[in-house]
Design a protein around this motif. Structure first.
Motif, PDB file in Angstrom:
ATOM      1  N   THR A  52       0.841  -1.194   0.000  1.00  0.00           N
ATOM      2  CA  THR A  52       0.000   0.000   0.000  1.00  0.00           C
ATOM      3  C   THR A  52       0.881   1.251   0.000  1.00  0.00           C
ATOM      4  O   THR A  52       1.932   1.281   0.640  1.00  0.00           O
ATOM      5  N   ASN A  53       0.438   2.272  -0.708  1.00  0.00           N
ATOM      6  CA  ASN A  53       1.140   3.553  -0.701  1.00  0.00           C
ATOM      7  C   ASN A  53       1.157   4.114   0.717  1.00  0.00           C
ATOM      8  O   ASN A  53       0.247   3.850   1.499  1.00  0.00           O
ATOM      9  N   LEU A  54       2.170   4.915   1.031  1.00  0.00           N
ATOM     10  CA  LEU A  54       2.339   5.410   2.395  1.00  0.00           C
ATOM     11  C   LEU A  54       2.360   6.929   2.463  1.00  0.00           C
ATOM     12  O   LEU A  54       2.987   7.587   1.633  1.00  0.00           O
ATOM     13  N   VAL A  55       1.689   7.460   3.470  1.00  0.00           N
ATOM     14  CA  VAL A  55       1.800   8.856   3.874  1.00  0.00           C
ATOM     15  C   VAL A  55       2.718   8.820   5.087  1.00  0.00           C
ATOM     16  O   VAL A  55       2.400   8.161   6.078  1.00  0.00           O
ATOM     17  N   VAL A  56       3.859   9.508   5.022  1.00  0.00           N
ATOM     18  CA  VAL A  56       4.889   9.344   6.046  1.00  0.00           C
ATOM     19  C   VAL A  56       5.224  10.655   6.744  1.00  0.00           C
ATOM     20  O   VAL A  56       5.474  11.671   6.089  1.00  0.00           O
ATOM     21  N   GLU A  57       5.247  10.587   8.057  1.00  0.00           N
ATOM     22  CA  GLU A  57       5.773  11.662   8.908  1.00  0.00           C
ATOM     23  C   GLU A  57       7.064  11.124   9.506  1.00  0.00           C
ATOM     24  O   GLU A  57       7.057  10.067  10.149  1.00  0.00           O
ATOM     25  N   VAL A  58       8.186  11.810   9.259  1.00  0.00           N
ATOM     26  CA  VAL A  58       9.492  11.370   9.749  1.00  0.00           C
ATOM     27  C   VAL A  58       9.815  12.106  11.046  1.00  0.00           C
ATOM     28  O   VAL A  58       9.714  13.331  11.110  1.00  0.00           O
ATOM     29  N   LYS A  59      10.192  11.351  12.055  1.00  0.00           N
ATOM     30  CA  LYS A  59      10.576  11.921  13.341  1.00  0.00           C
ATOM     31  C   LYS A  59      11.989  11.463  13.663  1.00  0.00           C
ATOM     32  O   LYS A  59      12.258  10.267  13.751  1.00  0.00           O
ATOM     33  N   GLY A  60      12.892  12.405  13.820  1.00  0.00           N
ATOM     34  CA  GLY A  60      14.276  12.082  14.119  1.00  0.00           C
ATOM     35  C   GLY A  60      14.531  12.006  15.613  1.00  0.00           C
ATOM     36  O   GLY A  60      14.045  12.844  16.379  1.00  0.00           O
ATOM     37  N   LYS A  61      15.289  11.005  16.015  1.00  0.00           N
ATOM     38  CA  LYS A  61      15.619  10.798  17.434  1.00  0.00           C
ATOM     39  C   LYS A  61      17.064  10.313  17.540  1.00  0.00           C
ATOM     40  O   LYS A  61      17.600   9.698  16.620  1.00  0.00           O
ATOM     41  N   ARG A  62      17.669  10.552  18.704  1.00  0.00           N
ATOM     42  CA  ARG A  62      18.984   9.966  18.960  1.00  0.00           C
ATOM     43  C   ARG A  62      18.799   8.488  19.242  1.00  0.00           C
ATOM     44  O   ARG A  62      17.868   8.096  19.936  1.00  0.00           O
ATOM     45  N   ALA A  63      19.700   7.682  18.730  1.00  0.00           N
ATOM     46  CA  ALA A  63      19.560   6.226  18.871  1.00  0.00           C
ATOM     47  C   ALA A  63      19.805   5.763  20.295  1.00  0.00           C
ATOM     48  O   ALA A  63      19.150   4.842  20.769  1.00  0.00           O
ATOM     49  N   LYS A  64      20.748   6.392  20.966  1.00  0.00           N
ATOM     50  CA  LYS A  64      21.128   5.911  22.301  1.00  0.00           C
ATOM     51  C   LYS A  64      21.109   7.054  23.304  1.00  0.00           C
ATOM     52  O   LYS A  64      21.355   8.210  22.952  1.00  0.00           O
ATOM     53  N   ASN A  65      20.841   6.701  24.551  1.00  0.00           N
ATOM     54  CA  ASN A  65      20.873   7.703  25.609  1.00  0.00           C
ATOM     55  C   ASN A  65      22.319   7.896  26.094  1.00  0.00           C
ATOM     56  O   ASN A  65      23.255   7.292  25.560  1.00  0.00           O
ATOM     57  N   LYS A  66      22.507   8.682  27.137  1.00  0.00           N
ATOM     58  CA  LYS A  66      23.856   8.971  27.638  1.00  0.00           C
ATOM     59  C   LYS A  66      24.573   7.730  28.153  1.00  0.00           C
ATOM     60  O   LYS A  66      25.786   7.676  28.208  1.00  0.00           O
ATOM     61  N   ARG A  67      23.816   6.719  28.550  1.00  0.00           N
ATOM     62  CA  ARG A  67      24.422   5.468  29.043  1.00  0.00           C
ATOM     63  C   ARG A  67      24.717   4.475  27.907  1.00  0.00           C
ATOM     64  O   ARG A  67      25.153   3.367  28.154  1.00  0.00           O
ATOM     65  N   GLY A  68      24.402   4.858  26.677  1.00  0.00           N
ATOM     66  CA  GLY A  68      24.642   3.973  25.546  1.00  0.00           C
ATOM     67  C   GLY A  68      23.538   2.965  25.303  1.00  0.00           C
ATOM     68  O   GLY A  68      23.710   2.029  24.535  1.00  0.00           O
ATOM     69  N   ARG A  69      22.379   3.149  25.942  1.00  0.00           N
ATOM     70  CA  ARG A  69      21.249   2.232  25.746  1.00  0.00           C
ATOM     71  C   ARG A  69      20.291   2.785  24.702  1.00  0.00           C
ATOM     72  O   ARG A  69      20.136   3.992  24.558  1.00  0.00           O
ATOM     73  N   ARG A  70      19.612   1.887  24.034  1.00  0.00           N
ATOM     74  CA  ARG A  70      18.578   2.294  23.075  1.00  0.00           C
ATOM     75  C   ARG A  70      17.280   2.541  23.829  1.00  0.00           C
ATOM     76  O   ARG A  70      16.721   1.638  24.421  1.00  0.00           O
ATOM     77  N   ASP A  71      16.819   3.765  23.796  1.00  0.00           N
ATOM     78  CA  ASP A  71      15.613   4.148  24.526  1.00  0.00           C
ATOM     79  C   ASP A  71      14.315   3.901  23.757  1.00  0.00           C
ATOM     80  O   ASP A  71      13.257   3.874  24.343  1.00  0.00           O
ATOM     81  N   TRP A  72      14.394   3.817  22.448  1.00  0.00           N
ATOM     82  CA  TRP A  72      13.204   3.721  21.610  1.00  0.00           C
ATOM     83  C   TRP A  72      12.284   4.913  21.859  1.00  0.00           C
ATOM     84  O   TRP A  72      11.082   4.795  21.939  1.00  0.00           O
ATOM     85  N   GLU A  73      12.899   6.083  21.997  1.00  0.00           N
ATOM     86  CA  GLU A  73      12.121   7.305  22.158  1.00  0.00           C
ATOM     87  C   GLU A  73      11.232   7.461  20.927  1.00  0.00           C
ATOM     88  O   GLU A  73      11.678   7.281  19.796  1.00  0.00           O
ATOM     89  N   ASN A  74       9.953   7.809  21.151  1.00  0.00           N
ATOM     90  CA  ASN A  74       9.029   7.862  20.010  1.00  0.00           C
ATOM     91  C   ASN A  74       7.952   8.930  20.161  1.00  0.00           C
ATOM     92  O   ASN A  74       6.881   8.789  19.604  1.00  0.00           O
ATOM     93  N   TRP A  75       8.242  10.005  20.870  1.00  0.00           N
ATOM     94  CA  TRP A  75       7.217  11.021  21.058  1.00  0.00           C
ATOM     95  C   TRP A  75       7.002  11.812  19.768  1.00  0.00           C
ATOM     96  O   TRP A  75       7.901  11.967  18.953  1.00  0.00           O
ATOM     97  N   VAL A  76       5.789  12.290  19.605  1.00  0.00           N
ATOM     98  CA  VAL A  76       5.383  13.138  18.478  1.00  0.00           C
ATOM     99  C   VAL A  76       4.424  14.194  19.023  1.00  0.00           C
ATOM    100  O   VAL A  76       3.944  14.082  20.144  1.00  0.00           O
ATOM    101  N   THR A  77       4.114  15.177  18.210  1.00  0.00           N
ATOM    102  CA  THR A  77       3.149  16.190  18.649  1.00  0.00           C
ATOM    103  C   THR A  77       1.746  15.777  18.215  1.00  0.00           C
ATOM    104  O   THR A  77       1.572  15.000  17.265  1.00  0.00           O
TER     105      THR A  77
END
Length: 186
Positions: A52-77
């Motif tokens: 299916t065709n896609l309508v895409v909103e791209v949200k940029g995030k840092r991959a890792k936090n200060k401890r080097g862990r992946r947070d999977w941050e995913n907030w949007v407005t």
């Protein structure tokens, strides 16, 4: 390729083009008129051959936090979500709205093997993931009304998010691996 000041969106566009997925980059400087108020434009329209065709909103995030862990941050407005919902309604069943998260990190001094899922662009490694808008909305929680921001619980997000390449099948056999793009510095 359009000149984009947002490096996450520029990397996203380069990645999609490396897969040879037809796409339209939307000029975000202009809001579409819908009724009496403006409507936030999506970032891209994608046309994969076998999906299916896609309508895409791209949200940029840092991959890792200060401890080097992946947070999977995913907030949007809430404005992002409102825009995607309205575009989905206007385009109808021929399109599906997704939120694509571009996670970035510096290229490692001792890089992992090439098939590590990263896309190298302008000296950084990007990993692109996507979640369907309806799934995201079904599992939202507020990050605070004053911020007008929402997020999906990390556990629910990890269960539902998929690598972007899985949303973009261009061949019937298997998804083609992206090729790194080395863009000249402008």
């Amino acid at each position: 390729m359009a000149r984009r000041s947002n490096h996450y969106e520029a990397a996203f566009e380069a990645f999609v083009r490396s897969l040879r997925v037809p796409c339209v980059a939307i000029d975000e400087a202009k809001r579409a008129l819908s009724g009496e108020d403006g409507l936030k434009s999506p970032d891209f329209l994608l046309y994969p051959r076998f999906a299916t065709n896609l309508v895409v909103e791209v949200k940029g995030k840092r991959a890792k936090n200060k401890r080097g862990r992946r947070d999977w941050e995913n907030w949007v407005t809430t404005d992002d979500l409102d825009g995607l919902v309205r575009w989905q309604t206007m385009f109808g069943s021929a399109f599906r709205s997704v939120l694509s998260f571009a996670y970035v990190e510096p290229i490692q001094p001792f890089p992992l093997p090439r098939d590590n899922g990263a896309f190298e662009f302008r000296g950084l490694d990007y990993r692109f993931w996507a979640v369907e808008l309806d799934e995201y909305i079904a599992h939202l929680r507020s990050r605070g009304p004053a911020w007008k921001a929402v997020a999906m619980a990390r556990r629910a997000f990890r269960r539902r998010v998929r690598p972007l390449v899985e949303w973009l099948p261009m061949h019937t056999d298997s998804a083609r691996r992206p090729v790194a793009v080395k863009e000249r510095e402008r």
